[in-house]
Design an enzyme around this catalytic site. Structure first.
Site, short mmCIF file in Angstrom:
data_model
loop_
_atom_site.label_atom_id
_atom_site.label_comp_id
_atom_site.label_asym_id
_atom_site.label_seq_id
_atom_site.Cartn_x
_atom_site.Cartn_y
_atom_site.Cartn_z
N GLU A 46 0.83 -1.20 0.00
CA GLU A 46 0.00 0.00 0.00
C GLU A 46 0.87 1.26 0.00
O GLU A 46 0.57 2.25 -0.67
CB GLU A 46 -0.90 0.03 1.26
CG GLU A 46 -1.87 -1.13 1.36
CD GLU A 46 -1.29 -2.36 2.06
OE1 GLU A 46 -0.08 -2.63 1.91
OE2 GLU A 46 -2.05 -3.06 2.74
N ALA A 152 12.05 -35.70 -10.67
CA ALA A 152 12.04 -35.83 -12.12
C ALA A 152 12.04 -37.31 -12.43
O ALA A 152 12.78 -38.08 -11.80
CB ALA A 152 13.28 -35.17 -12.71
N LEU A 201 22.90 -27.66 -4.70
CA LEU A 201 21.62 -27.10 -4.25
C LEU A 201 21.64 -25.57 -4.30
O LEU A 201 21.14 -24.90 -3.39
CB LEU A 201 21.25 -27.58 -2.84
CG LEU A 201 21.11 -29.10 -2.66
CD1 LEU A 201 20.59 -29.43 -1.26
CD2 LEU A 201 20.17 -29.71 -3.69
C1 AOF Z 1 0.12 -5.24 4.42
N1 AOF Z 1 0.74 -5.00 3.23
O1 AOF Z 1 2.29 -5.46 1.72
C2 AOF Z 1 2.19 -6.85 3.60
C3 AOF Z 1 1.50 -7.11 4.82
O2 AOF Z 1 6.99 -6.75 9.94
P1 AOF Z 1 6.11 -5.99 9.00
O3 AOF Z 1 5.77 -4.61 9.46
O4 AOF Z 1 6.63 -5.99 7.57
O5 AOF Z 1 4.71 -6.78 8.98
C4 AOF Z 1 4.65 -8.08 8.45
C5 AOF Z 1 3.22 -8.57 8.52
O6 AOF Z 1 2.36 -7.65 7.83
C6 AOF Z 1 3.02 -9.90 7.82
O7 AOF Z 1 3.21 -11.00 8.69
C7 AOF Z 1 1.58 -9.80 7.37
O8 AOF Z 1 0.69 -10.05 8.44
C8 AOF Z 1 1.46 -8.34 6.98
N2 AOF Z 1 1.89 -8.16 5.60
N3 AOF Z 1 0.48 -6.30 5.16
O9 AOF Z 1 -0.74 -4.48 4.81
C9 AOF Z 1 1.75 -5.75 2.80
N4 AOF Z 1 3.24 -7.60 3.20
ZN ZN Z 2 0.91 -2.99 5.93
#
Ligand code: AOF
Ligand code: ZN
Length: 341
Positions: A46, A152, A201
């Protein structure tokens, strides 16, 4: 929403164990902003979406609809709550695919926005969103990594010749496997594969991150000059400690492979590894199948016969086909585990 998913996928391999998230801002049918979560610990989708709005379009923000593949976050994590950002920008409408199962969020984000008068529509393309972020959903709700079994096989159903490294897949498929590795947090092989193939790997045929290597070496049989013991990348060895200086390699003394599997999965989840790809061999794959400790199978089917060798595992009865596609002379078939049996 599909555009959000496409944007989200650009973060594959870079955001784990966080979800891949995309956001699109639309004013009168025109996209004025786009963004995605690009790297673990950095800005959420966002934030990047709102940052992307051109100066001449900023006045439209309070009259636009925000599409987001995941419920905006409610908590102060490594970044401030996206819910507050949406309210600050006075965005009047929000469309999301999935609610965020993170206990710090789980519906609270949408509730706060609704209470503030935002028009919220949820569960749009929900199933597609659940599939997109299956690694994250597994990790956060089950506290287990999502387990992918990959093998595979030749046309006549062999993994390879007994006791020798046998190339089965085409070059294009090997590149695809390296892409899969770059999107995975950890890769596991058993002792026999380690001893016979001396695998690296790594992801040398694709860009992106190098996953954690995990190997069963319960009786210390892997020669010490082999790639998996070269300490070049983070490696977990389930077996006796070796002599020498290791910085990136950890040893977990363990004599029984079937005992090692649950503790290894637990250890992966605790260390923020949301996905594990098991790359063989036959014995390890069968142990995961027998224990029903798998979520997805990626089968590379080659069109040549080997005549004899190590039989590939049989597909379990609860494997549901998801998709299949051709690559070079191989066919890739993806299955998921039925949750009803
Ligand atoms: C959102 N938008 O693009 C994502 C979200 O440690 P932080 O602050 O990066 O928070 C991670 C958590 O936020 C993650 O576990 C999930 O619950 C949420 N991810 N939320 O609004 C985003 N990637
Ligand atoms: Zn967020």
């Amino acid at each position: 929403m599909r555009r959000c998913f496409d944007l989200a996928r650009l973060g594959a391999g870079q955001v784990s164990p966080n979800p891949m998230v995309g956001a699109v801002l639309v004013h009168n049918g025109r996209i004025i902003g786009e963004g995605w979560h690009q790297k673990y610990g950095e800005a959420h989708a966002e934030v990047n979406c709102l940052r992307s709005v051109a100066p001449e379009n900023r006045a439209f923000i309070p009259h636009s609809t925000l599409y987001c593949s995941l419920e905006p976050c409610f908590h102060h994590g490594k970044t401030p709550p996206c819910v507050d950002l949406i309210l600050q920008h006075k965005i009047p409408a929000l469309v999301v695919a999935n609610t965020d199962p993170n206990p710090l969020v789980s519906g609270k984000g949408l509730e706060k926005l609704k209470a503030a008068g935002v028009n919220v529509k949820s569960a749009v393309l929900e199933e597609e969103g659940l599939w997109l972020n299956r690694f994250f959903f597994s990790w956060i709700t089950r506290k287990k990594p999502y387990v992918i079994l990959k093998w595979a096989q030749s046309l006549d159903g062999f993994l390879g010749k007994t006791g020798e490294r046998t190339p089965v897949s085409e070059a294009a498929s090997i590149r695809l496997v390296h892409k899969w590795r770059s999107e995975t947090d950890a890769i596991l092989v058993g002792t026999n594969t380690a001893v016979i193939d001396n695998p690296r790997l790594d992801t040398r045929f694709y860009f992106g991150k190098k996953p954690l290597r995990v190997v069963f070496d319960t009786h210390g049989k892997i020669p010490s000059n082999y790639h998996l013991l070269d300490d070049s990348v983070e490696t977990w060895v389930y077996g006796p400690k070796r002599l020498g200086i290791f910085i990136k390699t950890q040893f977990f003394p363990q004599e029984n492979q079937s005992v090692a599997i649950p503790s290894m999965l637990d250890n992966l989840a605790k260390n923020n590894h949301a996905t594990l790809m098991v790359e063989g061999g036959a014995r390890v794959l069968q142990q995961f199948l027998d224990g029903n400790e798998w979520d997805e199978i990626r089968l590379l089917q080659n069109n040549r016969r080997l005549g004899s060798g190590i039989p590939a595992p049989s597909l379990p009865a609860n494997a549901i086909p998801v998709t299949s596609f051709g690559i070079g002379n191989d066919r890739v078939e993806i299955f998921r585990r039925s949750t009803t049996c």
